[in-house]
Design a protein around this motif. Structure first.
Motif, mmCIF file in Angstrom:
data_model
loop_
_atom_site.group_PDB
_atom_site.id
_atom_site.type_symbol
_atom_site.label_atom_id
_atom_site.label_comp_id
_atom_site.label_asym_id
_atom_site.label_seq_id
_atom_site.Cartn_x
_atom_site.Cartn_y
_atom_site.Cartn_z
ATOM 1 N N GLY A 281 0.800 -1.222 0.000
ATOM 2 C CA GLY A 281 0.000 0.000 0.000
ATOM 3 C C GLY A 281 0.827 1.263 0.000
ATOM 4 O O GLY A 281 0.553 2.189 0.754
ATOM 5 N N ILE A 282 1.856 1.301 -0.837
ATOM 6 C CA ILE A 282 2.724 2.473 -0.920
ATOM 7 C C ILE A 282 2.398 3.200 -2.214
ATOM 8 O O ILE A 282 2.349 2.577 -3.267
ATOM 9 C CB ILE A 282 4.197 2.037 -0.968
ATOM 10 C CG1 ILE A 282 4.554 1.234 0.257
ATOM 11 C CG2 ILE A 282 5.111 3.226 -1.137
ATOM 12 C CD1 ILE A 282 4.807 2.044 1.453
ATOM 13 N N PRO A 283 2.140 4.505 -2.168
ATOM 14 C CA PRO A 283 1.896 5.220 -3.412
ATOM 15 C C PRO A 283 3.188 5.317 -4.218
ATOM 16 O O PRO A 283 4.261 5.209 -3.641
ATOM 17 C CB PRO A 283 1.454 6.602 -2.953
ATOM 18 C CG PRO A 283 2.077 6.778 -1.640
ATOM 19 C CD PRO A 283 2.142 5.405 -1.022
ATOM 20 N N PHE A 288 -2.008 1.393 -2.907
ATOM 21 C CA PHE A 288 -2.249 2.492 -1.955
ATOM 22 C C PHE A 288 -3.715 2.914 -2.003
ATOM 23 O O PHE A 288 -4.386 2.998 -0.973
ATOM 24 C CB PHE A 288 -1.342 3.658 -2.326
ATOM 25 C CG PHE A 288 -1.632 4.937 -1.601
ATOM 26 C CD1 PHE A 288 -1.219 5.114 -0.308
ATOM 27 C CD2 PHE A 288 -2.309 5.949 -2.240
ATOM 28 C CE1 PHE A 288 -1.476 6.301 0.348
ATOM 29 C CE2 PHE A 288 -2.571 7.134 -1.596
ATOM 30 C CZ PHE A 288 -2.156 7.304 -0.290
ATOM 31 N N PHE A 289 -4.210 3.160 -3.226
ATOM 32 C CA PHE A 289 -5.592 3.598 -3.350
ATOM 33 C C PHE A 289 -6.538 2.492 -2.900
ATOM 34 O O PHE A 289 -7.507 2.742 -2.187
ATOM 35 C CB PHE A 289 -5.887 3.986 -4.797
ATOM 36 C CG PHE A 289 -5.100 5.166 -5.250
ATOM 37 C CD1 PHE A 289 -5.473 6.439 -4.886
ATOM 38 C CD2 PHE A 289 -3.978 5.009 -6.023
ATOM 39 C CE1 PHE A 289 -4.749 7.535 -5.289
ATOM 40 C CE2 PHE A 289 -3.242 6.098 -6.433
ATOM 41 C CZ PHE A 289 -3.632 7.360 -6.070
ATOM 42 N N LEU A 292 -6.542 2.266 0.858
ATOM 43 C CA LEU A 292 -7.123 3.456 1.470
ATOM 44 C C LEU A 292 -8.632 3.485 1.302
ATOM 45 O O LEU A 292 -9.355 3.882 2.211
ATOM 46 C CB LEU A 292 -6.503 4.699 0.860
ATOM 47 C CG LEU A 292 -5.930 5.570 1.938
ATOM 48 C CD1 LEU A 292 -4.842 4.806 2.642
ATOM 49 C CD2 LEU A 292 -5.379 6.827 1.380
ATOM 50 N N PHE A 293 -9.108 3.041 0.141
ATOM 51 C CA PHE A 293 -10.542 3.062 -0.067
ATOM 52 C C PHE A 293 -11.223 2.011 0.804
ATOM 53 O O PHE A 293 -12.321 2.241 1.318
ATOM 54 C CB PHE A 293 -10.881 2.830 -1.540
ATOM 55 C CG PHE A 293 -10.395 3.946 -2.412
ATOM 56 C CD1 PHE A 293 -10.153 5.194 -1.874
ATOM 57 C CD2 PHE A 293 -10.175 3.756 -3.753
ATOM 58 C CE1 PHE A 293 -9.694 6.234 -2.648
ATOM 59 C CE2 PHE A 293 -9.708 4.791 -4.543
ATOM 60 C CZ PHE A 293 -9.470 6.020 -3.989
ATOM 61 N N LEU A 295 -10.183 1.162 3.755
ATOM 62 C CA LEU A 295 -10.226 1.754 5.091
ATOM 63 C C LEU A 295 -11.267 2.867 5.156
ATOM 64 O O LEU A 295 -11.956 3.029 6.154
ATOM 65 C CB LEU A 295 -8.859 2.304 5.490
ATOM 66 C CG LEU A 295 -7.759 1.272 5.677
ATOM 67 C CD1 LEU A 295 -6.539 1.916 6.290
ATOM 68 C CD2 LEU A 295 -8.202 0.141 6.560
ATOM 69 N N THR A 296 -11.379 3.631 4.058
ATOM 70 C CA THR A 296 -12.399 4.687 4.045
ATOM 71 C C THR A 296 -13.784 4.075 4.193
ATOM 72 O O THR A 296 -14.622 4.580 4.952
ATOM 73 C CB THR A 296 -12.320 5.473 2.726
ATOM 74 O OG1 THR A 296 -10.972 5.818 2.493
ATOM 75 C CG2 THR A 296 -13.154 6.720 2.792
ATOM 76 N N ALA A 299 -14.256 3.030 7.680
ATOM 77 C CA ALA A 299 -14.361 4.133 8.634
ATOM 78 C C ALA A 299 -15.751 4.754 8.644
ATOM 79 O O ALA A 299 -16.094 5.487 9.558
ATOM 80 C CB ALA A 299 -13.328 5.209 8.319
ATOM 81 N N ALA A 311 -4.854 0.256 10.254
ATOM 82 C CA ALA A 311 -3.779 1.116 9.750
ATOM 83 C C ALA A 311 -2.446 0.700 10.353
ATOM 84 O O ALA A 311 -1.419 0.693 9.679
ATOM 85 C CB ALA A 311 -4.075 2.579 10.075
#
Lengths: 374, 492, 98
Positions: A281-283, A288-289, A292-293, A295-296, A299, A311
């Motif tokens: 998950g490194i940009p 990464f995206f 992150l999505f 997790l979004t 959340a 995280a």
């Protein structure tokens, strides 16, 4: 594969498994679902034992067929309980007649456990590492990426559309299992020396992240999981691709064997690094995206502790992915893997994966397109 | 001015570096790229001042909004305020100096410059983005280049240091991520900083989110108990890597702590201000005393960085407009100064092959240019008037003194004491290395700086003098932005 | 009947390839060197098919249903694509059981 006399059989088995997965995602009836799930599983077990010379291959296949038979049994039991309490096996009718009675909850737990087996969610993950290690690389890649993706999709449909009346129950189960899966997968991956086992445990941890996204219950859950699985396919296939090229040519499968790889095989090293960064998950990689999505999505239920744990798990996973990167780029080795000649088809395959890793994230319309469909 | 050029230029440079054929080509391409970026940073500065002089009072200038991930309301929303302009100038200065001092890197030259320019790309993107998600994206981009730079080209315990740095920064990012997601849902599904600044976030949630964001950014900028990656990382990195780490990367954290955590969550900032002050005062003193014990030049500068960066955190904790301005000035000043410091240390190390103070002596006789620069930067570090360090630290102290109660006064006095300690260790280090007789016979054959090193040093010294002698321009940039943040804290 | 063709296009295409392979095997087989490109080509066709005719609908009295998202999940996204790329490598990667 050029040399094997059984190419048509191998391909047929693979295609049959894919046919099963397609039917499984489309099924709106418990029995069709069960049948197609079996169709998607049994050919894979046959494929796992395709490496006839290796004992581990047959051992892996045996473990796989036993554990999947066990989970199918549980699943069937769950289905029969559901049928007993509701009197139907059609999914739309099922969701209307569920009322959360204890018997139905029990049926759901069985159902859930069967899915957990297929997705290798902790504590139902024990078959994964052995099977992955024993099977030929192509089969391992197939198992870890493709079949997992298919099961995840039908899992989402079942949770969101069928077991929607039991939302509060499965949400808690998902949270607990997601945390367990991420932590266990990560901690076991830390100690692995064999690249296949390493990828197996890391894929368990990734499933934990998918569960985080699924737990959101809403369109974001479906969309982010679909997107993540797309990204995950590219990343994992690239990693398995490089590992399989090296294992095929030199027979080396240990992480220690990758030391000094950059000096001799820069192309393979960069591909592997790109894949591992995407998995971590490194940009700017798509991983990464994807993460992150997920997790979004997770959340959106405002359980910040849950998201914080997820995280923080990204840190542990970064540690072991970096272990491989370090071995490839930094460590010195007396006799590294020699310069390998990779055929054009291999290069093309890896480049497609690499392009997928980079561009799936940066081309944001891909995500928006998935969202527009749901 | 179109801000996308600031991202486009490093991107093109990085691609061109990848396509270059010989090492010489790589070097010239990666010198040309940063030169263009320096010119663009100056142009940005010029246009920004012209707009402001023309009476443009909007908070951010050169705004641009491009849709990205429409489904999640994530946008490429760019714009710069005074702080960002100052930071972009700083980045372009440090980048070009970093490229120049690493002219002689022979090991994997292409990859080295590629990663260095990628780092700069992350920094530019971070400073211009107004969307928290994009900001986070650019923040994270720089983690892996740092890891590889330290791990491959570093010295000493490089693998340990690289791992420690990557994991600690990733830990910071994890905290930031949770904080950002919290803001996203509280602000009505928006990552937009300008929009979030207008939403009222309930106080009890601010108390939860502020520590997450502040500590997360604090890891990047060496907040006291989480500073441990700094000495190891800085001392193991190659010269250009340390310059960038200390000069820019630590500023990313400071900028985020002020611009994101404090600005968006003012109530949280008020709640935790005292803790920030205590931690940064400890960092300042601890850093200074720890530096006294160091024998390695790079460790000396690494620990003194912890101490100096503490001043910017102290300024943030003081919650007054002057203190904010001082904190920001300290970030810029320390960025230039520490980059120059590491550059000089790198030059000395290239020649003597040691960084131990005890093994050197009388270098003034063999390398007058390098030692002169060493003097300048040392004096700047200990806060000599006329150089940038004095201006910045003075502003912080003045701002801190505006708080009249005993607690703030004591903290300010304690922090000010560290200047004495700084003078001790800086003068001792310079005196031992530069003055006296030459202790090591082999050092007699050493040469002075080459053209590239001279150019790098001159560029950075010019930066120090520009801030030190005429701080007005920097103040003009930072003051209005600091006032804006202060307004939000005062609840206007 | 037409609807079956459209909604089940993925499944039918896969079945067609399976039958093709069976016929090849029964009729005495083909050298792998020749067969592999053919398989790649068929899979590529299959992949291309996924861009068209994605409709919503159900069949067999609600036992089978599909939507554009499901079609995407089935097809374009996950496996066909990955599968195709995985296949490009098969000749190299799979150990030979002789």
């Amino acid at each position: 594969m050029k040399r094997t006399p059984h190419l048509p059989e191998f391909v047929t088995l693979m295609l049959a498994a894919m046919l099963g997965m397609d039917l499984m995602i489309s099924s709106a009836n418990m029995l069709i679902f069960y049948l197609s799930l079996e169709l998607a599983t049994i050919p894979v077990a046959a494929m796992a034992s395709f490496d006839l010379e290796k004992k581990t291959s047959s051992e892996g296949a045996m473990k796989m067929i036993l554990s999947s038979a066990f989970s199918s049994g549980i699943l069937l039991f769950g289905i029969s309980l559901l049928y007993g309490t509701t009197g139907t096996v059609n999914l739309p009718e099922l969701s209307q007649s569920l009322n959360g009675s204890p018997l139905q909850i029990m049926a759901f737990v069985f159902f859930f456990a069967a899915f957990a087996f297929k997705l290798s969610v902790v504590p139902f993950h024990l078959w994964t590492a052995d099977v992955y290690e024993g099977s030929p690389f192509a089969v391992t890649a197939f198992l870890s990426v493709i079949s997992k993706g298919a099961v995840a999709f039908i899992f989402i449909t079942m949770l969101y559309h069928v077991f929607q009346p039991m939302l509060h129950i499965w949400y808690m189960m998902l949270v607990i299992l997601a945390v367990l899966t991420m932590v266990t997968g990560n901690l076991f991956a830390l100690r692995q020396q064999n690249i296949k086992r390493f990828l197996a445990f890391s894929s368990i941890a990734q499933v934990g992240f998918i569960l985080v996204g699924i737990s959101s219950y809403g369109t974001m859950g479906v969309v982010s999981a679909t997107y993540f699985i797309l990204v995950y396919i590219f990343s994992n296939l690239a990693a398995f691709g490089v590992a399989s090229v090296i294992a095929e040519k030199t027979g080396k499968e240990k992480i220690d064997d990758y030391k000094g790889l950059y000096q001799t095989n820069p192309f393979l090293t960069w591909m592997m690094a790109l894949a591992l960064f995407s998995l971590a998950g490194i940009p700017p990689t798509a991983g990464f995206f994807g993460k992150l999505f997920l997790l979004t999505a997770g959340a959106s239920r405002a359980d910040y502790w849950f998201i914080l744990i997820a995280a923080l798990n990204m840190i542990i996973s970064l540690y072991y992915y970096l272990k491989v990167v370090r071995a490839m780029f930094m460590d010195k080795n007396e006799n590294p893997v020699e310069r390998l000649h990779t055929s054009n088809s291999v290069k093309l395959g890896l480049i497609i994966c690499g392009a997928g890793i980079v561009f799936t994230g940066l081309f944001s319309w891909i995500f928006d397109y998935i969202k527009s469909l749901s | 001015m179109n801000l996308l050029f600031l991202i486009g230029a490093p991107l093109l440079t990085a691609l061109a570096v990848l396509l270059a054929r010989s090492k010489q080509q790589v070097r010239w391409i990666s010198l040309a790229g940063p030169t263009v970026q320096l010119a663009m940073a100056f142009a940005l500065f010029y246009f920004f001042r012209r707009e402001k002089a023309a009476g443009n009072t909007s908070q951010v200038l050169f705004e641009q909004n491009h849709k990205l991930f429409e489904a999640l309301n994530i946008n490429f929303h760019f714009g710069v305020d005074g702080i960002a302009v100052a930071m972009i100038l700083l980045t372009s200065f440090v980048l070009i100096a970093g490229v120049l001092v690493s002219w002689n890197v022979e090991k994997m030259t292409k990859e080295f410059y590629f990663l260095l320019i990628l780092l700069a790309l992350g920094a530019y993107g971070f400073f211009i983005s107004l969307d928290l998600f994009i900001m986070f994206f650019f923040l994270e981009i720089s983690v892996i280049p740092k890891y590889l730079l330290i791990g491959i080209w570093g010295s000493g315990k490089k693998e340990y240091a690289a791992n420690k740095l990557a994991l600690m920064l990733m830990g910071g990012s994890a905290l930031i991520l949770v904080g950002i997601l919290g803001l996203y849902f509280l602000g009505g599904n928006s990552f937009d900083m300008l929009k979030l600044a207008k939403t009222n976030i309930p106080e009890n949630l601010q108390q939860i989110l502020f520590p997450l964001l502040f500590v997360g950014f604090g890891v990047f900028t060496a907040l006291f108990p989480l500073h441990t990656w700094v000495p190891d990382g800085h001392s193991s990195a190659p010269t250009a890597g340390s310059m960038f780490l200390a000069g820019i990367s630590m500023k990313l954290g400071g900028y985020g702590a002020l611009r994101v955590a404090t600005y968006l969550l003012p109530e949280g900032a008020k709640q935790y201000a005292d803790i920030i002050i205590i931690l940064s005062a400890i960092a300042i003193l601890y850093g200074a005393f720890a530096t006294m014990m160091q024998k390695d030049l790079k460790y000396i500068n690494a620990y003194s960085s912890v101490s100096h960066v503490g001043f910017s955190l102290l300024g943030i904790g003081m919650l007054t407009q002057t203190a904010f301005t001082g904190a920001l000035m300290q970030m810029v000043s320390h960025g230039v100064m520490t980059a120059l410091f590491f550059a000089v240390i790198g030059m000395i190390y290239d020649r003597t092959h040691t960084r131990m103070v005890a093994e050197m002596g009388g270098l003034m006789k063999v390398m007058p240019f390098i030692t002169t620069v060493f003097f300048i930067v040392g004096l700047c570090s200990l806060g000599l008037p006329g150089l940038s360090g004095f201006v910045a630290e003075m502003t912080v102290f003045v701002g801190s003194w505006e708080n009249a109660d005993a607690f703030h006064r004591i903290a300010t006095i304690a922090a000010a004491m560290s200047i004495v300690v700084t003078a001790v260790y800086i003068l001792r280090a310079i005196g031992r290395t530069a003055m006296g007789p030459i202790t090591n016979e082999s050092h007699l054959q050493l040469g002075d700086a080459r053209w590239n090193e001279k150019l790098a040093a001159i560029i950075l010294v010019a930066g120090i003098l520009a801030i030190g002698i005429a701080p007005g321009w920097l103040n003009d940039l930072l003051q209005p932005a600091a006032a804006e943040i202060m307004n939000r804290i005062a609840g206007k | 009947m037409n609807e079956v063709l459209v909604l089940m296009k993925n499944e039918l295409a896969l079945t067609a390839i399976i039958f093709f392979l069976l016929i090849v095997k029964i009729s005495g087989g083909m050298a792998n060197r020749k067969l592999l490109p053919v398989i790649h080509f068929l899979l590529l066709l299959n992949f291309a098919l996924g861009f068209f005719f994605n409709k919503e609908g159900n069949l067999f009295g609600d036992m089978f249903y599909t939507t554009p998202l499901i079609a995407l999940q089935k097809h374009f996204k996950p496996w066909r694509l990955s599968y195709f790329t995985a296949f490009l490598r098969l000749d190299e990667t799979n150990p030979a059981p002789s």
